[in-house]
Design a protein around this motif. Structure first.
Motif, PDB file in Angstrom:
ATOM      1  N   THR A  29      65.597   9.553 103.167  1.00 42.70           N
ATOM      2  CA  THR A  29      65.853   8.146 102.894  1.00 42.70           C
ATOM      3  C   THR A  29      66.942   7.978 101.849  1.00 42.70           C
ATOM      4  O   THR A  29      67.672   7.004 101.856  1.00 42.70           O
ATOM      5  N   ARG A  30      67.016   8.941 100.932  1.00 39.72           N
ATOM      6  CA  ARG A  30      67.961   8.786  99.846  1.00 39.72           C
ATOM      7  C   ARG A  30      69.411   8.774 100.336  1.00 39.72           C
ATOM      8  O   ARG A  30      70.203   7.936  99.957  1.00 39.72           O
ATOM      9  N   ARG A  37      76.994   4.926 106.284  1.00 35.33           N
ATOM     10  CA  ARG A  37      78.363   4.521 105.973  1.00 35.33           C
ATOM     11  C   ARG A  37      79.347   5.322 106.820  1.00 35.33           C
ATOM     12  O   ARG A  37      80.321   4.804 107.330  1.00 35.33           O
ATOM     13  N   ARG A  38      79.038   6.612 106.967  1.00 27.82           N
ATOM     14  CA  ARG A  38      79.963   7.453 107.738  1.00 27.82           C
ATOM     15  C   ARG A  38      79.974   7.029 109.196  1.00 27.82           C
ATOM     16  O   ARG A  38      81.004   7.007 109.837  1.00 27.82           O
ATOM     17  N   GLU A  92      69.219  17.355  88.482  1.00 31.65           N
ATOM     18  CA  GLU A  92      68.664  16.088  88.924  1.00 31.65           C
ATOM     19  C   GLU A  92      69.445  15.465  90.058  1.00 31.65           C
ATOM     20  O   GLU A  92      68.992  14.530  90.698  1.00 31.65           O
ATOM     21  N   VAL A 136      84.177  15.561  87.717  1.00 33.20           N
ATOM     22  CA  VAL A 136      83.447  15.222  88.946  1.00 33.20           C
ATOM     23  C   VAL A 136      83.758  13.783  89.320  1.00 33.20           C
ATOM     24  O   VAL A 136      83.730  12.907  88.469  1.00 33.20           O
ATOM     25  N   LYS A 137      84.070  13.575  90.586  1.00 29.17           N
ATOM     26  CA  LYS A 137      84.433  12.223  91.003  1.00 29.17           C
ATOM     27  C   LYS A 137      83.492  11.672  92.046  1.00 29.17           C
ATOM     28  O   LYS A 137      83.740  10.626  92.620  1.00 29.17           O
ATOM     29  N   ASP A 138      82.475  12.393  92.360  1.00 26.57           N
ATOM     30  CA  ASP A 138      81.636  11.977  93.465  1.00 26.57           C
ATOM     31  C   ASP A 138      80.239  12.508  93.178  1.00 26.57           C
ATOM     32  O   ASP A 138      80.078  13.677  92.848  1.00 26.57           O
ATOM     33  N   GLU A 139      79.233  11.636  93.301  1.00 29.20           N
ATOM     34  CA  GLU A 139      77.899  12.078  92.916  1.00 29.20           C
ATOM     35  C   GLU A 139      77.373  13.199  93.792  1.00 29.20           C
ATOM     36  O   GLU A 139      76.477  13.926  93.405  1.00 29.20           O
ATOM     37  N   ARG A 140      77.972  13.381  94.958  1.00 29.02           N
ATOM     38  CA  ARG A 140      77.537  14.488  95.809  1.00 29.02           C
ATOM     39  C   ARG A 140      77.869  15.833  95.186  1.00 29.02           C
ATOM     40  O   ARG A 140      77.282  16.851  95.508  1.00 29.02           O
ATOM     41  N   ARG A 169      71.718   5.983 103.536  1.00 29.80           N
ATOM     42  CA  ARG A 169      72.794   5.009 103.426  1.00 29.80           C
ATOM     43  C   ARG A 169      74.156   5.674 103.561  1.00 29.80           C
ATOM     44  O   ARG A 169      75.079   5.134 104.139  1.00 29.80           O
ATOM     45  N   LEU A 170      74.212   6.868 102.986  1.00 33.35           N
ATOM     46  CA  LEU A 170      75.465   7.614 103.018  1.00 33.35           C
ATOM     47  C   LEU A 170      75.855   7.924 104.458  1.00 33.35           C
ATOM     48  O   LEU A 170      76.988   7.702 104.885  1.00 33.35           O
ATOM     49  N   LEU A 229      71.541  14.279  95.861  1.00 29.61           N
ATOM     50  CA  LEU A 229      72.754  13.537  96.175  1.00 29.61           C
ATOM     51  C   LEU A 229      73.774  14.419  96.874  1.00 29.61           C
ATOM     52  O   LEU A 229      74.820  13.959  97.288  1.00 29.61           O
ATOM     53  N   ARG A 258      81.969   3.919 109.632  1.00 27.53           N
ATOM     54  CA  ARG A 258      83.403   4.176 109.628  1.00 27.53           C
ATOM     55  C   ARG A 258      83.828   4.717 110.985  1.00 27.53           C
ATOM     56  O   ARG A 258      84.870   4.377 111.503  1.00 27.53           O
TER      57      ARG A 258
END
Lengths: 288, 392
Positions: free
Chosen positions: B182-183, B190-191, B170, B49-53, B186-187, B174, B194
């Motif tokens: 709210t969590r 960011r998009r 858990e 896994v490379k991404d917390e999503r 930020r994501l 994400l 961009r």
């Protein structure tokens, strides 16, 4: 084959509590000699991790802090053309050897080190979007080419690379392919108790308990702009200890004390303070 | 030997490649995760896994692929916190049901059965009449009992291994597909940032020009970089009133948080659907309206138009003159929407309703058709898809 790295497993230390999944991720990255990408909420100990890994493996740590203006090239080397130009105009004999003007970067230092080292690339997401792409080959093969002197610098020992990111930019796939990844989750209450105990062994247990109650209460408030994280909690506890407050203060149901003492360490902007005051006020009115 | 696992991961949309697979094999050979399933889970997660999503999706596939494997150290019914089982049942059961339980052999027997069920149940509830957590005929499921909802896992310190780590899920919030909160605010931010910075002409890079001029021993060498700031103008149409208020607040905050990134950002409010008037201040919506005509005149076609609304209404409100719930409209709402979308070549509709439910509301289908399919869910992924669409 572990190569020339010492076979020392990374585990929790007296000052750094690592969860089992983090230990496994670090050990996998060390034994397979891949960079480890660490993400997580601010204040959960991403940067500290590199220090602890270096300490656990007994290796020196080279830190490379990234800013928005940092270029990948600066980690390798920089060619100081301006001083060469000046030296040329002044007739300095040094000017004939271009290698006099090559300034080494952090990665070069790490590659040339006589023993393996731990390299921390801190907050890689602060840099330009192309930054990770420019380091692909360097991190993969642990070597790079110096154009000015026509020389290839190869790592004598593959360093342990730890990269942290705050998620402000998406990292390119090709870069991610080469990394192992770990997301530091916010610690649950028992872990948090261990962390507090590790940092302040002489903290009174009643104060610690009440403080953690308040802390997790604040984190549960919906809509906070910046939730307090581990580092904020530790700062706050330090303040509480310095002031030597009794635990009752934190439990106080006094109508005048709406918000925990010394909250400046936990809540970092005034909207959050207002929000918390309002919610605390409503909760008390509802309860009483 | 793990190939099916890998294929299942790819099937679930995780970008796993042979490189990662080989790395995993290498790590296994090194003995990083020696003889523990849990360590193997941690190890494969770190490598694949490379991404917390993607963490939540990974957990689900892992649970599916390796179910039954950890029998030796898996769930122990004895270790279940009996106290809460009892409390749960007492809280949820009516007196009649309690009487029924007595008939069945008392609460103790029922507890035993619940513990057995929990022990038997692998992964999460999947429907049927037996497992806990289904809305079916199981005596527990009917009360909305759900291992995730009650979070057995929080008691982990006292009741070790009460639930498998990957079953706790858990990382669910994400996941990029979940609703905007709210969590993952930020994501989304960011998009959008961009989005605001893409596509632009070039500008002179002064430091680089000086540097390369110095490198050239004084011969001027111009360097150019793409300009990255303030490229995008946004016109935001927000649906207010009723269920939309919370989402509107969220999207307002979202867009204003990155307002410095946009060259221009203008808001207008509407109710349910676009008609001949919109307004800028909600409190004065009746005496300070702005004719939609004026919006069209004021803001040129280079603006990107974004509607935020649930598009749930009676189809009459869209298609018929006089269909509005608030006033008499001479022209049907769709005429105004057509005008807006023709004028603004790039437009999209953000819908806070979960995408799965769109098919059930007729008006959503109508609006979607009017928007030529450019309706996106108000999630980080939806926003990303929208920015791609608008950025073209």
């Amino acid at each position: 084959m572990i190569g020339d790295l010492p076979v020392a497993a990374f585990t929790s230390t007296e000052t750094y509590i690592a969860s089992r999944d983090l230990e496994v991720a670090v050990n996998a990255a060390v034994s397979l000699q891949r960079p480890l990408l660490v993400k997580g909420e601010p204040g959960t100990g991403k940067t500290m991790l590199a220090h602890e890994v270096a300490a656990a493996l007994g290796l020196p740590l080279i830190e490379w802090h990234i800013k928005s203006t940092t270029k990948a090239q600066q980690g390798l080397y920089e060619y100081d053309a301006v001083s060469r130009l000046r030296d040329g105009q002044l007739g300095d004999p040094r000017v004939h050897d271009i290698s006099n003007y090559i300034v080494r970067g952090k990665l070069w230092d790490a590659f040339e080190a006589d023993a393996p080292v731990v390299v921390l690339i801190d907050e890689i997401d602060k840099a330009d979007i192309e930054f990770p792409n420019d380091l692909l080959l360097e991190l993969d093969r642990m070597q790079f080419f110096v154009y000015e002197t026509r020389k290839t610098v190869t790592a004598k020992h593959r360093p342990v690379v730890i990269i942290t990111s705050n998620n402000e930019k998406e990292l390119p796939d090709a870069f991610l392919r080469r990394c192992f990844f770990h997301y530091i989750r916010f610690p649950d209450r028992p872990t948090m108790e261990r962390i507090v105990a590790a940092h302040y062994p002489d903290l009174r247990s009643d104060l610690a308990r009440e403080a953690l109650n308040v802390f997790f209460q604040i984190r549960d408030v919906p809509g906070l702009k910046k939730k307090p994280a581990t580092s904020e909690l530790l700062d706050w506890l330090k303040l509480l200890m310095v002031d030597d407050l009794p635990a009752e203060v934190l439990r106080s149901k006094d109508t005048h004390v709406v918000i925990p003492p010394l909250h400046g360490a936990l809540l970092k902007n005034e909207q959050d303070v207002h929000l918390f005051e309002r919610i605390a006020f409503l909760a008390r009115r509802g309860g009483g | 030997m793990f190939a099916p696992f890998l294929l299942a991961l790819r099937g679930a949309g995780l970008p796993v490649s042979v490189t990662e697979y080989l790395a995993l094999m290498g790590a296994m050979r090194e003995g990083v995760a020696a003889y523990s399933v849990e360590d193997f889970y941690f190890l494969s997660r770190a490598i694949l896994v490379k991404d917390e999503r993607h963490l939540d999706r990974f957990d689900r596939v892992f649970a599916e692929a390796f179910k039954g494997l950890e029998a030796a150290e898996g769930l122990n019914p004895r270790a279940l916190p009996e106290e809460w089982l009892r409390k749960l049942a007492e809280k949820l059961l009516t007196p009649e049901e309690m009487a029924k339980i007595q008939a069945l052999g008392g609460l103790e027997a029922l507890m035993q059965r619940l513990a057995e069920l929990l022990a038997e149940q692998k992964g999460r509830h999947q429907g049927g009449s037996k497992w806990i957590g289904t809305a079916g005929t199981s005596p527990f499921g009917a009360y909305g009992y759900n291992p995730e909802g009650v979070r057995i896992g929080q008691d982990k310190s006292r009741h070790k291994r009460a639930v498998k780590v990957w079953d706790k899920r858990e990382f669910r919030d994400l996941d990029g597909d979940v609703e905007l909160g709210t969590r993952n605010f930020r994501l989304a931010l960011r998009r959008l940032r961009r989005f605001a910075r893409q596509g632009a002409p070039v500008e002179l890079d002064i430091p680089d020009t000086i540097r390369s001029t110095a490198n050239n021993a004084g011969m001027l060498d111009l360097k150019l970089v793409p300009e990255r700031h303030n490229a995008v103008k946004i016109l935001l149409f927000l649906d207010v009133g009723g269920s939309m208020d919370e989402h509107v607040r969220l999207s307002e905050e979202l867009f204003s948080a990155c307002r410095t990134e946009f060259k221009h950002l203008e808001y207008f409010y509407f109710h349910n659907f676009t008609y001949e008037r919109v307004w800028k201040e909600n409190r004065r919506r009746h005496d300070r309206v702005v004719p939609t005509e004026e919006v069209l005149r004021t803001y040129g076609p280079d603006y990107r138009l974004i509607f935020v609304g649930d598009a749930a209404m009676s189809p009459y409100e869209i298609l018929m003159p006089g269909g509005s719930v608030e006033h008499w409209n001479e022209e049907p709402g769709r005429a105004w929407l057509d005008r807006l979308t023709t004028h603004y070549r790039r437009s999209a509709w953000l819908n806070p309703t979960p995408e799965g439910g769109w098919a059930h509301t007729q008006s959503i289908g109508v609006v979607r058709q009017l928007m030529a399919g450019r309706m996106f869910p108000l999630t980080p992924d939806g926003i990303e898809a929208m920015t791609r669409e608008l950025g073209r």
